[in-house]
Design an enzyme around this catalytic site. Structure first.
Site, mmCIF file in Angstrom:
data_model
loop_
_atom_site.group_PDB
_atom_site.id
_atom_site.type_symbol
_atom_site.label_atom_id
_atom_site.label_comp_id
_atom_site.label_asym_id
_atom_site.label_seq_id
_atom_site.Cartn_x
_atom_site.Cartn_y
_atom_site.Cartn_z
ATOM 1 N N LEU A 159 29.934 53.745 41.028
ATOM 2 C CA LEU A 159 29.281 54.123 42.284
ATOM 3 C C LEU A 159 30.304 54.888 43.123
ATOM 4 O O LEU A 159 31.097 54.309 43.866
ATOM 5 C CB LEU A 159 28.785 52.887 43.029
ATOM 6 C CG LEU A 159 28.130 53.127 44.389
ATOM 7 C CD1 LEU A 159 26.926 54.054 44.261
ATOM 8 C CD2 LEU A 159 27.706 51.806 45.024
ATOM 9 N N ALA A 160 30.313 56.208 42.975
ATOM 10 C CA ALA A 160 31.267 57.038 43.707
ATOM 11 C C ALA A 160 30.886 57.091 45.183
ATOM 12 O O ALA A 160 29.712 57.255 45.525
ATOM 13 C CB ALA A 160 31.282 58.442 43.114
ATOM 14 N N HIS A 161 31.878 56.967 46.066
ATOM 15 C CA HIS A 161 31.613 56.994 47.500
ATOM 16 C C HIS A 161 32.922 57.141 48.263
ATOM 17 O O HIS A 161 34.004 56.921 47.712
ATOM 18 C CB HIS A 161 30.916 55.705 47.953
ATOM 19 C CG HIS A 161 31.747 54.488 47.715
ATOM 20 N ND1 HIS A 161 31.764 53.826 46.492
ATOM 21 C CD2 HIS A 161 32.606 53.805 48.514
ATOM 22 C CE1 HIS A 161 32.594 52.801 46.557
ATOM 23 N NE2 HIS A 161 33.115 52.759 47.776
ATOM 24 N N ALA A 162 32.810 57.532 49.506
ATOM 25 C CA ALA A 162 33.932 57.544 50.447
ATOM 26 C C ALA A 162 33.378 57.083 51.788
ATOM 27 O O ALA A 162 32.221 56.640 51.876
ATOM 28 C CB ALA A 162 34.552 58.936 50.538
#
Length: 705
Positions: free
Chosen positions: A609-612
């Site tokens: 789950l890619a996120h920033a």
């Protein structure tokens, strides 16, 4: 008179209803036989000083009847009793440790024999136990010719050890109120005025900045900073060769540290400033803007709620946002603390464990998932804190139809514990709790429309009736509350329950849009706050978008190639970039985050789950997904290789919770996940994800028919 005897004596002096042996043995965690011996000592003291003794009424319990004036006089005497018994083993342990830790003086064992009033053989045994205890921290006890007995080990370990030892034996509140032996030894090392000054700085610079809302954490930070200041003053500093964990950021925490350095004339190195700043940040609860773990915390909070609901049968998922929000904020801080070996102590953990055994055991069972993430064991203190959130929620769900008393709760064990006391009072006694305050907020009582005060700490407030209770209600407390309410039954009011206004707020927002207006995050929050001010309940989950509302076909990429994890993150984010959901810098931030903190975004088997953070370039809520032709390794020891990756763009900590819940279900559903990974076309993917084909396909089929 021993400390335990004084505390039991004080309990009799502070209550007006009978106490039973069963009540008191549970409350003080001693056997009834021991309790009877304590009662003999108390009655001997009363008789010697010409006071009536504690009497027993069959079928009711024990009671001490004295005029108010004599009660106050005795309470003062009990608190100020200076009679000295021989030191207990734990008291000798603390005295030895703090004496050796104090590098401003020389510790000689023969002198400690006299100070502690023990033989050489007893002191030798105490030293053996001390060495054994310190070994777990990598700290040794050495005897040097000129310096005497000293500690040798990493300075960080020595500070952490001191923090844990002192925290396990006392707390700031006790140090400020009592003069028991443990408090005396601690205050010989950490001056009371220093602790008071640190607390003042905290309230002025951190509390007012809304950095922290829990009194327990205030105590933890105050104590750790006091230890840090003492060690720095003595010249015991962290190694300059050790790389600092984080850069110093401007803000309330930095201002707090600067003010302390100025007040106490401390001149620490840049490395020391980074160390204490990082420690304070780790001790306090986090929000999404101060922790890279915010998404993991959300996933764990959702999974924890579902697990505890399944085990206990209590419908926690139906409870209002307070449960999720409280758990989420606590877990963000918990993850940071656990990863960095910083411990928060829960003064009520044993009582919580016993009183809410079913919920506690359910949370303890789930703790393995948290430990899988942090690679560290989760303490009983943290499990106890998590249990309180569920206990509070359960009490709130069971509250009576009407609340007929209006009151305030004062509690210094922490906001969550105060809320638990408030919920139990509401549920069991038809009491409406208007606010939960700390001892530092008593001035606010005048501004509140309340008639009664319930407190877990002794306070003076002559304007309204006060009842002193344990933070977690014992049987003896319940009897006290009943008698207290009966005495003040003229204070009853009739208050209506809060109405669920979820549909109403939806209609109001729709009217704004229909009238040509727009709904921004700021305007929505203002409307929501207005509803809450008028005691209108809103279930925000019902007005949050679901996964199928946000994940459009244009944001689904199937059977794609990626050379490495960086290319995978870049590629899955492209649909959101093209739709201006995110800015280009958001992709850079996602990659940089993994480079800095590792593959924490691999949240499930074969799923990333890619996120920033929202401030890294999110314009609005969005999500995209990509399946991989060939699996890619992100570096996760358990969940690699990654076969499917989502990209989440969130604008805050709550608007995407229903989406997160769908992802949690996906993580736990291996069969469904495998169907998504092998899907060859959009129709198959949507059927696997949502359980039915996309709307446009259904419409096409209807036209063909």
């Amino acid at each position: 008179m021993k400390e335990r005897t004084r505390r039991i004596f004080a309990r009799f002096l502070r209550v007006s209803t009978p106490l039973t042996f069963e009540d008191l043995s549970k409350e003080f965690r001693i056997s009834e036989r021991t309790l009877r011996n304590e009662l003999v000592l108390i009655n001997e003291y009363l008789a010697e000083n010409n006071y009536p003794v504690v009497t027993t009424s069959r079928g009711e319990g024990m009671k001490l009847v004295l005029p108010d004036k004599e009660t106050k006089k005795l309470l003062a005497q009990v608190g100020d009793n200076k009679e000295k018994d021989y030191y207990r083993p734990d008291e000798r342990f603390l005295a030895l440790l703090l004496d050796i830790t104090d590098t401003t003086k020389t510790t000689l064992l023969y002198e400690m024999e006299g100070k502690l009033q023990v033989s050489k053989s007893t002191l030798d045994e105490d030293m053996r136990k001390l060495r054994q205890y310190l070994n777990q921290y990598g700290i040794s006890v050495e005897s040097l010719t000129k310096q005497g007995i000293v500690l040798q080990g990493d300075e960080r370990s020595i500070r952490s050890m001191l923090f844990e030892v002192i925290n396990s034996m006392t707390d700031i509140d006790q140090l400020m109120r009592y003069t028991d032996t443990v408090s005396k030894f601690v205050l010989d090392y950490l001056d009371r005025k220093v602790l008071q000054t640190l607390g003042k700085h905290y309230d002025e610079l951190l509390k007012k900045s809304n950095v922290e809302t829990n009194h327990v954490y205030r105590n933890q930070i105050t104590l750790f900073v006091a230890i840090w200041g003492r060690r720095v003053q003595e010249g015991n500093t962290v190694s300059e060769l050790t790389k600092a964990r984080a850069e110093i950021k401007e803000g309330p925490v930095r201002n707090f540290v600067d003010s302390i350095c100025a007040d106490f004339s401390l001149y620490p190195s840049l490395n020391e400033i980074k160390y204490i700043t990082f420690t304070i940040e780790s001790l306090k609860p986090k929000d999404m803007n101060s922790s890279f773990d915010w998404v993991a915390a959300q996933l764990l909070a959702i999974q924890l709620i579902e697990h505890v609901e399944k085990v206990t049968g209590i419908p926690f998922s139906q409870e209002e946002e307070d449960l999720y929000e409280g758990l989420y904020k606590h877990i963000t801080g918990l993850l940071s603390r656990t990863k960095n070996d910083l411990q928060v102590f829960n003064p009520l953990k044993d009582t919580i464990k016993e009183t809410y055994a079913v919920i506690y055991n359910a949370v303890a069972c789930f703790s393995k998932r948290i430990e899988d993430y942090t690679k560290k064991a989760l303490s009983e203190d943290e499990i106890g804190f998590l249990t309180v959130y569920f206990s509070t929620s359960a009490s709130r769900m069971n509250q009576e139809e009407q609340d007929v008393y209006q009151a305030v709760v004062v509690c210094n064990h922490g906001i969550s514990t105060g809320k638990l006391l408030a919920s139990n009072l509401k549920r069991q006694f038809n009491i409406e709790i208007v606010a939960v305050l700390s001892s530092y907020e008593l001035a606010f009582i005048d501004k509140l429309d309340v008639d009664l005060i319930f407190t877990s700490i002794p306070i003076e407030y002559p304007k309204k009736p006060i009842l002193l209770l344990n933070p977690i209600l014992m049987e003896s407390d319940k009897k006290e509350v009943k008698a207290f309410l009966f005495e003040h039954q003229n204070k009853r009011r009739t208050i209506s329950n809060k109405l669920d206004a979820t549909k109403l707020i939806q209609d109001v927002l729709a009217l704004i849009v229909d009238s040509g207006g727009t709904i921004t995050q700021e305007s929505y929050e203002k409307v929501e706050e207005t509803f809450k001010q008028h005691h209108l309940k809103i279930n925000t989950r019902e007005i949050q978008p679901m996964l199928q509302d946000v994940l459009t076909d244009s944001n689904i990429l199937l059977n794609q190639e990626g050379q490495d994890w960086k290319e995978v993150i870049t590629k899955v984010a492209m649909p959101l970039l093209q739709e201006e959901v995110i800015e280009g810098r958001y992709i850079t931030a996602m990659i940089k985050s993994v480079e800095e903190f590792g593959p924490y975004i691999v949240v499930g088997k074969h799923l990333a789950l890619a996120h920033a953070r929202p401030e890294d370039g999110v314009n609005k809520l969005g999500i995209s997904v990509m399946t991989l032709k060939e699996p890619v390794h992100f570096g996760h020891p358990d969940n690699d290789p990654v076969k499917i990756v989502f990209c989440l763009a969130a604008v805050n900590s709550h608007s995407h919770i229903r989406i997160m819940k769908s992802l949690v279900e996906l993580i736990d559903d291996t069969e469904k996940l495998n169907k998504l990974i092998v899907a060859k076309d959009m129709r198959a993917f949507n059927e696997a994800l949502h359980g039915n084909p996309p709307i446009q396909d259904i419409q096409s089929e209807q036209k063909i028919q």
